[in-house]
Design a protein around this motif. Structure first.
Motif, short mmCIF file in Angstrom:
data_model
loop_
_atom_site.label_atom_id
_atom_site.label_comp_id
_atom_site.label_asym_id
_atom_site.label_seq_id
_atom_site.Cartn_x
_atom_site.Cartn_y
_atom_site.Cartn_z
N VAL A 266 0.97 -1.10 0.02
CA VAL A 266 -0.13 -0.09 -0.05
C VAL A 266 0.93 1.04 0.21
O VAL A 266 1.87 1.37 0.86
N ILE A 267 0.55 2.03 -0.75
CA ILE A 267 1.31 3.25 -0.98
C ILE A 267 0.44 4.45 -0.54
O ILE A 267 -0.71 4.65 -0.60
N ASP A 268 1.33 5.62 0.19
CA ASP A 268 0.53 6.76 0.61
C ASP A 268 0.70 7.69 -0.31
O ASP A 268 1.21 7.52 -1.51
N ALA A 269 0.24 9.07 0.02
CA ALA A 269 -0.05 9.99 -1.03
C ALA A 269 1.33 10.76 -1.66
O ALA A 269 1.43 11.08 -2.64
N ASP A 270 2.42 10.35 -0.73
CA ASP A 270 3.79 10.67 -1.11
C ASP A 270 4.48 9.64 -1.99
O ASP A 270 5.56 9.93 -2.19
N GLY A 271 3.72 8.55 -2.15
CA GLY A 271 4.52 7.44 -2.83
C GLY A 271 5.37 6.56 -2.11
O GLY A 271 6.06 5.70 -2.62
N ARG A 272 5.17 6.68 -0.71
CA ARG A 272 5.97 5.67 0.28
C ARG A 272 5.12 4.49 0.60
O ARG A 272 3.84 4.54 0.81
N ASN A 273 5.80 3.57 0.64
CA ASN A 273 5.24 2.13 1.15
C ASN A 273 4.57 2.23 2.65
O ASN A 273 5.57 2.56 3.41
N ILE A 274 3.47 2.15 2.92
CA ILE A 274 3.18 2.45 4.32
C ILE A 274 3.49 1.28 5.31
O ILE A 274 3.37 1.25 6.45
N PHE A 275 4.06 0.31 4.54
CA PHE A 275 4.46 -1.05 5.37
C PHE A 275 5.99 -0.97 6.04
O PHE A 275 6.48 -1.73 6.50
N THR A 276 6.53 0.19 5.42
CA THR A 276 8.06 0.58 5.88
C THR A 276 7.88 1.90 6.40
O THR A 276 7.53 2.80 5.64
#
Length: 450
Positions: A266-276
């Protein structure tokens, strides 16, 4: 703007080399069968939509009709089906120039039909978007190439390889085994290239004539579209070489079943993986997604294992998980955490069978993860060692799975209550139809012994 400007590059390239003769307007029903109409190209270019009755979603795999139309009765009102031009792709096996286009279903007031599988998946994806999340999935498709079988009373047998011998089992990852049915694989690659689909790899699996195709990760709806298209592509490639491709969960007795493992991130609005997290560690969201799968997947099994045959795959020590444990790089757990860089951290759901409808299967798996994220569900302790020793946590039959699905209102609210109602009615009827069939086992062992 011309309609050809709206279609993918691969479809435009196909049209540059082929005169368009026909357009297949298609939509997936509950089993994932392509329903629709073949329209002459000249007529299709002039129409913005077409119609089909909503009863296509009340049809069982055998062709019977579930009483799912609601209080107004079985009137079969027309739906409005509108093309999604981003899904346009060639039908390279057709003799004349042919495009396939997936359509979305709306009622006559312009609202999405809630029990259309593609709409169900979009509903779930939209729930993620409302939270500022973008779900990403990567499916793995397992299937068998088998000898032609035109008599349902006869067992399914492996296809004949180029050596003149039936395809061998227990040869996982064997390149020689893959070469044995190279001509079929060559056509799969060729068709996929013409259709604009990217294959991440093809490997021999553990069963006789069993293969796995991995698809590149991406948008859940786009990947479900590709699986929907790939099933037809693979079947056509097999038929060209006088064999069948089957996506049954358990087609051959004594051989492993076929799965559709799904990798999630799952990616957040900033393109980061929310699992990390910022330092590369696992986040609360990572554990909550796992917790959601553990909590809700028992109620979703009826969607990812939709037929009586599906439950023949869930056998311990047969390369299929029968549990909801989670583990790191552990293929005996139902939920596996593959080895990856922190930025590519993902969660693999190993429970779905390849006989699923890809839209509904991905929607169900994402729905469980979503509920875990929203409700901040913590998972059980990580499993170490072989998880076949764990107690079975999933239903042993379609009937049991439907009981759990019907009771889970949280899941209904995510997938859509009207969809849940229709799905349950149709699947109950299918199960009833199955119980009316007398099997060879019953005739062999009960005819003269009881």
């Amino acid at each position: 703007m011309s309609w050809t400007d709206k279609i993918p590059e691969a479809a435009r390239t196909y049209l540059e080399n082929n005169r368009l003769d026909e357009v297949e307007c298609v939509i997936a029903d509950l089993p994932g069968i392509a329903r629709g109409k073949a329209v002459p190209a000249g007529k299709w270019e002039k129409q913005a939509h077409f119609h089909l009755p909503n009863s296509i979603f009340f049809q069982t795999i055998t062709g019977d009709w579930g009483e799912a139309s609601g209080p107004d009765g079985f009137l079969e009102p027309d739906m409005i089906l509108k093309p999604d031009m981003s899904t346009a792709t060639a039908a390279p096996w057709a003799e004349d120039g042919t495009l396939q286009v997936i359509h979305d279903a709306f009622d006559q007031k312009g609202k999405p039909v809630p029990f259309s599988p593609r709409n169900v998946l979009r509903r779930v994806v939209d729930l993620y978007k409302a939270e500022g999340w973008t779900p990403v999935v990567a499916p793995e498709m397992e299937f068998y190439l088998v000898a032609r079988n035109i008599d349902p009373a006869k067992p399914i047998e492996p296809m004949m390889g180029r050596t003149g011998r039936p395809a061998a089992g227990r040869q996982a990852y064997s390149m020689t085994a893959v070469d044995d049915y190279g001509p079929v694989i060559d056509d799969i690659y060729e068709y996929a290239e013409i259709q604009g689909f990217e294959i991440d790899g093809i490997a021999q699996e553990g069963g006789a004539g069993q293969l796995e195709i991995n698809l590149r990760h991406g948008n859940p709806i786009k990947l479900a579209d590709e699986v929907f298209y790939f099933k037809r592509l693979i079947r056509e490639a097999a038929l060209k070489h006088d064999c069948f491709a089957t996506f049954m969960a358990k087609p051959i007795e004594g051989e492993p079943g076929s799965a559709m493992h799904i990798h999630h991130s799952v990616i957040d609005a900033d393109g980061r993986n929310i699992f990390t997290g910022p330092q590369g560690g696992e986040t609360d969201a990572f554990f909550h997604f796992i917790g959601g799968l553990q909590e809700y997947m028992p109620s979703a099994i009826a969607l990812i294992a939709p037929y009586v045959n599906s439950y023949r795959r869930y056998v311990p020590d047969s390369a299929a998980p029968v549990n909801l444990e989670w583990g790191r790089d552990n293929r005996t757990t139902g939920i596996r955490i593959p080895i990856s860089d922190p930025s590519a951290r993902r969660i693999e759901n190993r429970l779905p069978g390849m006989d699923c409808n890809p839209y509904l299967c991905i929607a169900a798996s994402l729905a469980c993860g979503y509920l875990g994220l929203k409700n901040e569900i913590r998972p059980d302790k990580r499993w170490r060692g072989e998880a076949y020793e764990s107690e079975a946590e999933i239903s042993g039959s379609l009937s049991e799975a439907l009981d759990l699905f019907e009771e889970c209102k949280d899941l209904h609210n995510v997938l859509g209550p009207d969809f849940a109602r229709v799905y349950s009615i149709v699947k109950r009827l299918e199960y009833k139809e199955f119980l009316q069939v007398i099997s060879p086992w019953e005739r062999e062992h009960l005819l003269l012994n009881v």
